[in-house]
Design a protein around this motif. Structure first.
Motif, PDB file in Angstrom:
ATOM      1  N   LEU A   7       0.349  -2.478   2.954  1.00  0.00           N
ATOM      2  CA  LEU A   7      -1.001  -2.094   2.546  1.00  0.00           C
ATOM      3  C   LEU A   7      -1.167  -2.403   1.063  1.00  0.00           C
ATOM      4  O   LEU A   7      -0.391  -1.929   0.227  1.00  0.00           O
ATOM      5  CB  LEU A   7      -1.245  -0.608   2.804  1.00  0.00           C
ATOM      6  N   TYR A   8      -2.202  -3.199   0.744  1.00  0.00           N
ATOM      7  CA  TYR A   8      -2.440  -3.621  -0.631  1.00  0.00           C
ATOM      8  C   TYR A   8      -3.792  -3.134  -1.126  1.00  0.00           C
ATOM      9  O   TYR A   8      -4.769  -3.071  -0.371  1.00  0.00           O
ATOM     10  CB  TYR A   8      -2.419  -5.153  -0.727  1.00  0.00           C
ATOM     11  N   GLY A   9      -3.849  -2.796  -2.416  1.00  0.00           N
ATOM     12  CA  GLY A   9      -5.101  -2.607  -3.119  1.00  0.00           C
ATOM     13  C   GLY A   9      -5.289  -3.790  -4.056  1.00  0.00           C
ATOM     14  O   GLY A   9      -4.507  -4.756  -4.021  1.00  0.00           O
TER      15      GLY A   9
ATOM     16  N   SER B 159      -8.356 -10.152  -8.429  1.00  0.00           N
ATOM     17  CA  SER B 159      -7.911 -10.832  -7.207  1.00  0.00           C
ATOM     18  C   SER B 159      -6.428 -10.584  -6.932  1.00  0.00           C
ATOM     19  O   SER B 159      -5.906 -11.024  -5.905  1.00  0.00           O
ATOM     20  CB  SER B 159      -8.153 -12.342  -7.329  1.00  0.00           C
ATOM     21  N   LYS B 160      -5.769  -9.894  -7.830  1.00  0.00           N
ATOM     22  CA  LYS B 160      -4.330  -9.654  -7.679  1.00  0.00           C
ATOM     23  C   LYS B 160      -4.092  -8.476  -6.734  1.00  0.00           C
ATOM     24  O   LYS B 160      -4.627  -7.383  -6.927  1.00  0.00           O
ATOM     25  CB  LYS B 160      -3.692  -9.367  -9.035  1.00  0.00           C
ATOM     26  N   GLU B 161      -3.262  -8.723  -5.725  1.00  0.00           N
ATOM     27  CA  GLU B 161      -2.966  -7.663  -4.758  1.00  0.00           C
ATOM     28  C   GLU B 161      -1.818  -6.783  -5.254  1.00  0.00           C
ATOM     29  O   GLU B 161      -0.801  -7.286  -5.728  1.00  0.00           O
ATOM     30  CB  GLU B 161      -2.632  -8.295  -3.400  1.00  0.00           C
TER      31      GLU B 161
ATOM     32  N   MET C 159      -9.218  -2.684   0.291  1.00  0.00           N
ATOM     33  CA  MET C 159      -7.791  -2.700   0.595  1.00  0.00           C
ATOM     34  C   MET C 159      -7.544  -3.741   1.689  1.00  0.00           C
ATOM     35  O   MET C 159      -8.487  -4.177   2.372  1.00  0.00           O
ATOM     36  CB  MET C 159      -7.289  -1.333   1.057  1.00  0.00           C
ATOM     37  N   ARG C 160      -6.290  -4.117   1.845  1.00  0.00           N
ATOM     38  CA  ARG C 160      -5.935  -5.092   2.882  1.00  0.00           C
ATOM     39  C   ARG C 160      -4.607  -4.698   3.511  1.00  0.00           C
ATOM     40  O   ARG C 160      -3.627  -4.439   2.813  1.00  0.00           O
ATOM     41  CB  ARG C 160      -5.831  -6.488   2.284  1.00  0.00           C
TER      42      ARG C 160
ATOM     43  N   MET D  19     -10.488  -3.557   4.454  1.00  0.00           N
ATOM     44  CA  MET D  19     -11.147  -2.265   4.663  1.00  0.00           C
ATOM     45  C   MET D  19     -11.572  -1.710   3.318  1.00  0.00           C
ATOM     46  O   MET D  19     -11.229  -2.256   2.262  1.00  0.00           O
ATOM     47  CB  MET D  19     -10.191  -1.294   5.364  1.00  0.00           C
ATOM     48  N   VAL D  20     -12.312  -0.622   3.366  1.00  0.00           N
ATOM     49  CA  VAL D  20     -12.773   0.051   2.154  1.00  0.00           C
ATOM     50  C   VAL D  20     -12.120   1.416   2.065  1.00  0.00           C
ATOM     51  O   VAL D  20     -12.081   2.166   3.047  1.00  0.00           O
ATOM     52  CB  VAL D  20     -14.301   0.210   2.164  1.00  0.00           C
ATOM     53  N   SER D  21     -11.602   1.725   0.887  1.00  0.00           N
ATOM     54  CA  SER D  21     -11.058   3.068   0.646  1.00  0.00           C
ATOM     55  C   SER D  21     -11.985   3.838  -0.287  1.00  0.00           C
ATOM     56  O   SER D  21     -12.404   3.317  -1.328  1.00  0.00           O
ATOM     57  CB  SER D  21      -9.670   2.981   0.003  1.00  0.00           C
TER      58      SER D  21
END
Length: 427
Positions: free
Chosen positions: A37-39, A43-45, A70-71, A83-85
């Motif tokens: 799971l990334y935030g 553009s940097k994850e 998030m991805r 998705m959106v957090s």
């Protein structure tokens, strides 16, 4: 006093629990596979959590406040879900087809239900609306179907209000500012519009995924004087602030990707000369660029899934020179360029020049299948663009080449395979 101590204890213990969780219902295909799971920071994850699947479910625990995009990355089939957090729990279900490709994502939380609905509406506007307008011309206005078409066209032509009226601040911000990242709207915006957007946006800019495409649109709108436009932008956002440094980092990455070397070098120098505290984003960009510049010793890489070697690392390979190439089995340019190295491989060997390939494949079977077609040393972490190669070696595209001397010092960074062969005089 005792009550106060209990309250303090509860507050302290609560800080050890997650801010929110992301729960995913999964098909059995993902059993015992890794999911990340990334935030985002621009553009940097940024890796926030890793989940191990079990009982057809994966649960991520996020222990820091996070509001933005998030991805979730599913390594097994190289797929991801955006998705959106809103710093609240997220739940969704994945559905796969018979080839284990994601066919549907069903969200159970309100925030992502609203967001998904808006994304679907925008897709219909882009793909279906133009077709409906054309089809309408073939029907008589008195026809019932014509009136139905008119109703659908009117619905799709409406300005979106779903997110703005949903009492969700991030969703509202995202909808109101998409125009800056949309290439079709770029010509309608003035330089001042962009400058106000970059300098006056809330903290959501960094987590919205709008920053990089908006910067590219700003650069495209400034073609007559890109350098002057960048200078004005950096002055407006102040590169001694965290926002200014993130934007400077994004610009350096963009110039690197598009081989705009003169601009990249100018703003790298400007970044290196900053006397203030550097944020993590810019520090990472400086580290990867400075350590892979010509004259520097290339950072070592410990092999994890090597082919055609018993060496343990890049430094263990002894040769007069090395060609290091970052590639992937799905890269069309790699398909065209790597065979040209193969044609000269025997000649390279006679000159004691080694070839080492690092693959950005996410599927190790596909990596091995392709890498075995080439006789040189290859390795892959099996994490695609989530591999450490991107940040360590500043890789933004494939293929990317480095030429090293016997001491692993970078002596050339060719753009294409023809440049590699010309530099080594094996054409």
């Amino acid at each position: 006093m005792k009550k106060l101590l209990i309250i303090c204890s509860l507050i302290t213990s609560a800080s050890f629990f997650s801010q929110f969780t992301v729960a995913v219902d999964l098909p059995a295909y993902y059993s015992d596979s890794d999911i990340y799971l990334y935030g985002f920071n621009g553009s940097k994850e940024i890796l926030y959590s890793k989940a191990k699947t079990g009982n057809n479910k994966a649960i991520f625990k996020v222990d820091k406040k996070y509001i933005g995009m998030m991805r979730a990355f599913f390594q097994k089939n190289n797929s991801s879900v955006n998705m959106v957090s809103e710093n609240k729990n997220i739940e969704f279900t994945l559905k796969l087809d018979d080839k284990n490709k994601i066919t549907d994502v069903v969200f159970n939380d309100q925030t992502n239900q609203i967001f998904s609905k808006e994304v679907d509406l925008e897709k219909k506007k882009d793909l279906i609306l133009p077709a409906l307008i054309q089809i309408k011309d073939y029907y008589n206005p008195s026809d019932g179907f014509y009136k139905s078409l008119e109703g659908e066209i009117a619905l799709l032509s409406q300005k979106g209000n779903t997110l703005a009226n949903a009492n969700h601040p991030f969703l509202s911000y995202y909808q109101q500012n998409q125009r800056f990242s949309n290439q079709e709207n770029a010509s309608q915006l003035k330089q001042e519009d962009y400058l106000n957007f970059f300098s006056k946006s809330s903290e959501y800019l960094e987590t919205s995924l709008l920053l990089k495409p908006a910067l590219i649109n700003y650069l495209n709108a400034s073609k007559s004087n890109v350098e002057g436009a960048v200078d004005k932008l950096l002055e407006t956002v102040n590169i001694e602030t965290p926002r200014g440094q993130t934007i400077l980092s994004e610009l350096i990455d963009i110039f690197n990707t598009y081989n705009m070397d003169k601009l990249k070098d100018k703003y790298l120098t400007e970044a290196n000369n900053l006397k203030c505290t550097i944020n993590d984003r810019l520090a990472s960009t400086l580290r990867s660029n400075n350590s892979t510049s010509i004259g520097q010793k290339m950072p070592n890489s410990i092999f994890v899934n090597p082919i055609h070697t018993k060496a343990k690392s890049l430094y263990d390979i002894k040769s007069s020179k090395k060609i290091v190439v970052f590639w992937s089995s799905t890269c069309s340019h790699c398909e065209a360029e790597l065979p040209k190295i193969l044609e000269k491989y025997e000649k390279l060997k006679t000159q004691n020049i080694a070839v080492v390939g690092f693959s950005l494949d996410s599927n190790l079977d596909e990596f091995r299948s392709k890498a075995n077609n080439y006789p040189w040393i290859s390795d892959s972490e099996g994490k695609g663009w989530y591999s450490s190669y991107g940040e360590t070696y500043n890789i933004n595209a494939t293929p990317t080449y480095f030429i090293l001397d016997a001491d692993n010092k970078i002596i050339s960074k060719p753009n294409h395979v023809a440049d590699v062969l010309e530099y080594l005089k094996v054409n």
